[in-house]
Design a protein around this motif. Structure first.
Motif, PDB file in Angstrom:
ATOM      1  N   ALA A  59       0.830  -1.203   0.000  1.00 46.83           N
ATOM      2  CA  ALA A  59       0.000   0.000   0.000  1.00 46.83           C
ATOM      3  C   ALA A  59       0.865   1.254   0.000  1.00 46.83           C
ATOM      4  O   ALA A  59       0.549   2.236  -0.686  1.00 46.83           O
ATOM      5  CB  ALA A  59      -0.935  -0.006   1.210  1.00 46.83           C
ATOM      6  N   GLY A  60       1.949   1.237   0.782  1.00 45.57           N
ATOM      7  CA  GLY A  60       2.814   2.410   0.875  1.00 45.57           C
ATOM      8  C   GLY A  60       3.386   2.819  -0.465  1.00 45.57           C
ATOM      9  O   GLY A  60       3.447   4.006  -0.796  1.00 45.57           O
ATOM     10  N   VAL A  61       3.798   1.851  -1.259  1.00 45.34           N
ATOM     11  CA  VAL A  61       4.351   2.155  -2.581  1.00 45.34           C
ATOM     12  C   VAL A  61       3.274   2.734  -3.489  1.00 45.34           C
ATOM     13  O   VAL A  61       3.498   3.720  -4.191  1.00 45.34           O
ATOM     14  CB  VAL A  61       4.973   0.886  -3.210  1.00 45.34           C
ATOM     15  CG1 VAL A  61       5.215   1.059  -4.687  1.00 45.34           C
ATOM     16  CG2 VAL A  61       6.263   0.554  -2.504  1.00 45.34           C
ATOM     17  N   THR A  62       2.095   2.153  -3.472  1.00 44.50           N
ATOM     18  CA  THR A  62       1.050   2.622  -4.384  1.00 44.50           C
ATOM     19  C   THR A  62       0.455   3.957  -3.949  1.00 44.50           C
ATOM     20  O   THR A  62      -0.041   4.704  -4.792  1.00 44.50           O
ATOM     21  CB  THR A  62      -0.063   1.569  -4.539  1.00 44.50           C
ATOM     22  OG1 THR A  62      -0.618   1.270  -3.264  1.00 44.50           O
ATOM     23  CG2 THR A  62       0.487   0.307  -5.178  1.00 44.50           C
ATOM     24  N   LEU A  63       0.532   4.271  -2.669  1.00 47.53           N
ATOM     25  CA  LEU A  63       0.039   5.576  -2.204  1.00 47.53           C
ATOM     26  C   LEU A  63       0.814   6.732  -2.821  1.00 47.53           C
ATOM     27  O   LEU A  63       0.293   7.832  -2.970  1.00 47.53           O
ATOM     28  CB  LEU A  63       0.125   5.671  -0.676  1.00 47.53           C
ATOM     29  CG  LEU A  63      -0.966   4.975   0.106  1.00 47.53           C
ATOM     30  CD1 LEU A  63      -0.617   4.943   1.590  1.00 47.53           C
ATOM     31  CD2 LEU A  63      -2.308   5.628  -0.116  1.00 47.53           C
ATOM     32  N   LEU A  64       2.058   6.480  -3.191  1.00 49.42           N
ATOM     33  CA  LEU A  64       2.887   7.538  -3.765  1.00 49.42           C
ATOM     34  C   LEU A  64       2.379   8.011  -5.123  1.00 49.42           C
ATOM     35  O   LEU A  64       2.743   9.097  -5.577  1.00 49.42           O
ATOM     36  CB  LEU A  64       4.337   7.075  -3.866  1.00 49.42           C
ATOM     37  CG  LEU A  64       4.989   6.729  -2.533  1.00 49.42           C
ATOM     38  CD1 LEU A  64       6.396   6.201  -2.744  1.00 49.42           C
ATOM     39  CD2 LEU A  64       4.987   7.922  -1.600  1.00 49.42           C
ATOM     40  N   ALA A  65       1.539   7.214  -5.782  1.00 51.53           N
ATOM     41  CA  ALA A  65       0.950   7.624  -7.053  1.00 51.53           C
ATOM     42  C   ALA A  65      -0.564   7.752  -6.984  1.00 51.53           C
ATOM     43  O   ALA A  65      -1.180   8.275  -7.908  1.00 51.53           O
ATOM     44  CB  ALA A  65       1.323   6.631  -8.147  1.00 51.53           C
ATOM     45  N   SER A  66      -1.183   7.323  -5.886  1.00 48.43           N
ATOM     46  CA  SER A  66      -2.643   7.313  -5.778  1.00 48.43           C
ATOM     47  C   SER A  66      -3.269   8.694  -5.705  1.00 48.43           C
ATOM     48  O   SER A  66      -4.464   8.845  -5.960  1.00 48.43           O
ATOM     49  CB  SER A  66      -3.071   6.517  -4.538  1.00 48.43           C
ATOM     50  OG  SER A  66      -2.740   5.170  -4.700  1.00 48.43           O
TER      51      SER A  66
END
Length: 172
Positions: free
Chosen positions: A110-117
């Motif tokens: 989730a942390g990685v995808t939050l950077l582009a969400s």
């Protein structure tokens, strides 16, 4: 993963970020001895970035309240998804791993995808990407078989959809 103290957390964050983005299979394979604080810290930093970037790119009537809600939602949904995954794992396959290890898979994914969400409409790319990363993490870090991973992920998504759908009459 090594234990990380305050001043080295920034280095840990960017190293973990680079590994999850560049070689997620290797990253999740090496995730065996992760500390709960490290995975939570990674999620918190990414959630702060997500909330801040969202506030800078959209106009909110109450920016502080909206930023707080976005931040809590980013962390809360990760805990909910990890909790559902742990519940489904326990119900169907017995206790295979500890909650901190399972949570680490969800937190880093989730942390990685939050950077582009925060980018408008990117949720259509980042949400499936997050679940693919969770699937990789469950198979590589938690030793799930693919059919077990599909049951845990599919069940988690299904339960969340049904839960939020059940709340719709309360807000309409």
């Amino acid at each position: 993963m090594k234990q990380v103290s305050g001043q080295f957390f920034v280095v840990f964050y960017f190293q973990a970020l680079a590994k999850v983005l560049g070689t997620p299979v290797i990253f999740f394979r090496e995730l065996q001895d992760i500390d709960f604080k490290q995975s939570l810290g990674f999620l918190v930093v990414s959630s702060v970035f997500f909330a801040g970037a969202s506030l800078l790119t959209r106009q909110f009537v109450q920016p502080l309240l909206s930023g707080g809600i976005l931040f809590i939602n980013a962390i809360g949904m990760t805990f909910i998804a990890a909790g559902l995954g742990y519940m489904l794992m326990s119900m169907f396959f017995g206790k295979k791993v500890t909650f901190p290890r399972l949570f680490a898979v969800y937190a880093f994914s989730a942390g990685v995808t939050l950077l582009a969400s925060w980018i408008p409409l990117f949720v259509w790319l980042t949400e499936p990407w997050k679940w693919v990363l969770i699937g990789l993490g469950l198979t590589k870090s938690c030793d799930f078989r693919w059919n077990q991973t599909i049951v845990v992920i599919g069940g988690s998504i299904g339960i969340m959809i049904l839960f939020f759908k059940s709340l719709l009459p309360l807000i309409s």
